[in-house]
Design a protein around this motif. Structure first.
Motif, PDB file in Angstrom:
ATOM      1  N   GLU A  39      -1.944   5.732 -12.787  1.00  0.00           N
ATOM      2  CA  GLU A  39      -3.238   5.053 -12.697  1.00  0.00           C
ATOM      3  C   GLU A  39      -3.058   3.559 -12.423  1.00  0.00           C
ATOM      4  O   GLU A  39      -3.828   2.954 -11.674  1.00  0.00           O
ATOM      5  N   GLN A  40      -2.034   2.969 -13.019  1.00  0.00           N
ATOM      6  CA  GLN A  40      -1.820   1.531 -12.832  1.00  0.00           C
ATOM      7  C   GLN A  40      -1.378   1.208 -11.411  1.00  0.00           C
ATOM      8  O   GLN A  40      -1.846   0.234 -10.802  1.00  0.00           O
ATOM      9  N   THR A  41      -0.477   2.020 -10.859  1.00  0.00           N
ATOM     10  CA  THR A  41      -0.036   1.767  -9.495  1.00  0.00           C
ATOM     11  C   THR A  41      -1.117   2.148  -8.483  1.00  0.00           C
ATOM     12  O   THR A  41      -1.195   1.552  -7.399  1.00  0.00           O
ATOM     13  N   ALA A  78       0.833  -1.207   0.000  1.00  0.00           N
ATOM     14  CA  ALA A  78       0.000   0.000   0.000  1.00  0.00           C
ATOM     15  C   ALA A  78       0.865   1.252   0.000  1.00  0.00           C
ATOM     16  O   ALA A  78       0.613   2.205  -0.757  1.00  0.00           O
ATOM     17  N   LEU A  79       1.891   1.277   0.850  1.00  0.00           N
ATOM     18  CA  LEU A  79       2.778   2.430   0.905  1.00  0.00           C
ATOM     19  C   LEU A  79       3.572   2.578  -0.394  1.00  0.00           C
ATOM     20  O   LEU A  79       3.693   3.679  -0.938  1.00  0.00           O
ATOM     21  N   ALA A  80       4.110   1.465  -0.887  1.00  0.00           N
ATOM     22  CA  ALA A  80       4.920   1.528  -2.099  1.00  0.00           C
ATOM     23  C   ALA A  80       4.106   1.978  -3.295  1.00  0.00           C
ATOM     24  O   ALA A  80       4.561   2.814  -4.096  1.00  0.00           O
ATOM     25  N   SER A  81       2.889   1.453  -3.439  1.00  0.00           N
ATOM     26  CA  SER A  81       2.068   1.830  -4.590  1.00  0.00           C
ATOM     27  C   SER A  81       1.636   3.290  -4.494  1.00  0.00           C
ATOM     28  O   SER A  81       1.543   3.992  -5.510  1.00  0.00           O
ATOM     29  N   SER A  82       1.405   3.789  -3.286  1.00  0.00           N
ATOM     30  CA  SER A  82       1.036   5.187  -3.110  1.00  0.00           C
ATOM     31  C   SER A  82       2.193   6.108  -3.490  1.00  0.00           C
ATOM     32  O   SER A  82       2.011   7.092  -4.233  1.00  0.00           O
ATOM     33  N   VAL A  83       3.399   5.802  -3.013  1.00  0.00           N
ATOM     34  CA  VAL A  83       4.564   6.616  -3.352  1.00  0.00           C
ATOM     35  C   VAL A  83       4.835   6.554  -4.851  1.00  0.00           C
ATOM     36  O   VAL A  83       5.088   7.581  -5.501  1.00  0.00           O
ATOM     37  N   TRP A  84       4.784   5.349  -5.417  1.00  0.00           N
ATOM     38  CA  TRP A  84       5.025   5.154  -6.846  1.00  0.00           C
ATOM     39  C   TRP A  84       4.038   5.978  -7.668  1.00  0.00           C
ATOM     40  O   TRP A  84       4.417   6.679  -8.614  1.00  0.00           O
ATOM     41  N   SER A  85       2.754   5.908  -7.305  1.00  0.00           N
ATOM     42  CA  SER A  85       1.733   6.644  -8.043  1.00  0.00           C
ATOM     43  C   SER A  85       1.961   8.150  -7.972  1.00  0.00           C
ATOM     44  O   SER A  85       1.832   8.861  -8.975  1.00  0.00           O
ATOM     45  N   LYS A  86       2.336   8.659  -6.795  1.00  0.00           N
ATOM     46  CA  LYS A  86       2.557  10.099  -6.631  1.00  0.00           C
ATOM     47  C   LYS A  86       3.783  10.566  -7.418  1.00  0.00           C
ATOM     48  O   LYS A  86       3.759  11.641  -8.034  1.00  0.00           O
ATOM     49  N   ILE A  87       4.857   9.768  -7.392  1.00  0.00           N
ATOM     50  CA  ILE A  87       6.047  10.147  -8.166  1.00  0.00           C
ATOM     51  C   ILE A  87       5.716  10.146  -9.650  1.00  0.00           C
ATOM     52  O   ILE A  87       6.095  11.063 -10.393  1.00  0.00           O
ATOM     53  N   LEU A 103      13.359  10.502 -10.931  1.00  0.00           N
ATOM     54  CA  LEU A 103      13.022  10.073  -9.577  1.00  0.00           C
ATOM     55  C   LEU A 103      12.229   8.774  -9.613  1.00  0.00           C
ATOM     56  O   LEU A 103      12.446   7.878  -8.781  1.00  0.00           O
ATOM     57  N   LEU A 104      11.324   8.664 -10.573  1.00  0.00           N
ATOM     58  CA  LEU A 104      10.541   7.437 -10.715  1.00  0.00           C
ATOM     59  C   LEU A 104      11.454   6.247 -10.985  1.00  0.00           C
ATOM     60  O   LEU A 104      11.292   5.173 -10.387  1.00  0.00           O
TER      61      LEU A 104
END
Length: 264
Positions: A185-187, A128-137, A145-146
């Motif tokens: 959107e995917q993350t 959950a944390l990783a997908s949230s950070v990934w999506s925001k980046i 950075l991505l």
């Protein structure tokens, strides 16, 4: 053909090879070629391979609305219909795992076997944390950075630490250039989906490939799939989240041996 109504095929798709059907569902932030590129030719030497690119990947236009795992699964089956495949195995990697699971439960008369690699039935706290950070980046548009985040999370310890500095920089450039426009959107979908209720109803032979040095999707989630899907086979690969890249031959051998035994 499926008893469930299918949408018209709307996603870019790839067809290669000949033989028994094999559908491919790629990971988040990638594409069919980006996920399966190292093994596509080898898989196509034994199967009729059909895969799609999710919205914002490959030649599929980006969506302005949230993605749905059911829509991705139905579009995968619609692509098989468009290519004349009636029955097929499905290989799902990472996000493609839940897509493959939904394809099997929504169209059970079509799917003959599943291969789920580095996959998950729902998010745990780390994912959950990783997908949230990934999506925001990804939404920020900062591709460098991505790429740094993706490599840090996706590569296993041995693969990452064995890279000389120059190779690491080259790899970061390659990853940044190949990032899917629809990564955000995917993350985001990774952090929302939950297919746990589908697992006990899967009746086809299933191989779960657990990537044991995975920093993104925990081995506990891999094992939850193997323990809940009736009769599922579990195989471990000592790799990070990218077995097709880190242990190409080992992953390919596991997959083809399983499909040769259970899918014809």
């Amino acid at each position: 053909m499926s008893s469930r109504n299918l949408p018209a095929p709307a996603f870019a798709r790839t067809r290669l090879g000949s033989g028994p059907g094999l559908l491919l569902a790629h990971g988040a932030g990638s594409s069919l070629a980006g996920t399966y590129g190292p093994v596509l030719e080898a898989l196509a030497a034994r199967h009729t391979v059909v895969g799609i690119d999710y919205p914002g990947s490959g030649e599929t236009p980006r969506f302005t609305t949230p993605l749905s795992v059911d829509d991705l699964a139905d579009q995968l089956i619609a692509a098989a219909d468009a290519e004349g495949l009636d029955r097929f195995a499905v290989s799902g990697y990472s996000l493609g795992g839940p897509v493959a699971i939904r394809a099997a439960t929504r169209h059970p008369e079509r799917v003959t076997a599943l291969v789920l690699t580095a996959a998950f039935p729902h998010r745990d706290n780390r994912l959950a944390l990783a997908s949230s950070v990934w999506s925001k980046i990804a939404a920020s548009g900062d591709r460098e950075l991505l790429a740094e985040f993706q490599l840090m999370m996706a590569l296993g310890t041995q693969a990452l630490e064995s890279m000389p500095a120059e190779q690491l920089q080259q790899t970061l450039g390659y990853v940044a250039a190949g990032a899917a426009d629809g990564s955000s959107e995917q993350t985001d979908l990774v952090g929302r989906l939950d297919v746990r209720d589908d697992l006990a109803g899967i009746t086809v032979p299933t191989l779960v490939v657990s990537t044991t040095d995975d920093r993104l999707v925990s081995t506990a989630l891999h094992r939850q799939l193997a323990e809940t899907i009736p009769g599922a086979q579990l195989a471990d690969i000592a790799t990070g989240h990218l077995p097709m890249l880190e242990r190409t031959d080992e992953w390919l051998q596991l997959t083809t041996d399983f499909l040769d035994k259970h899918h014809s």
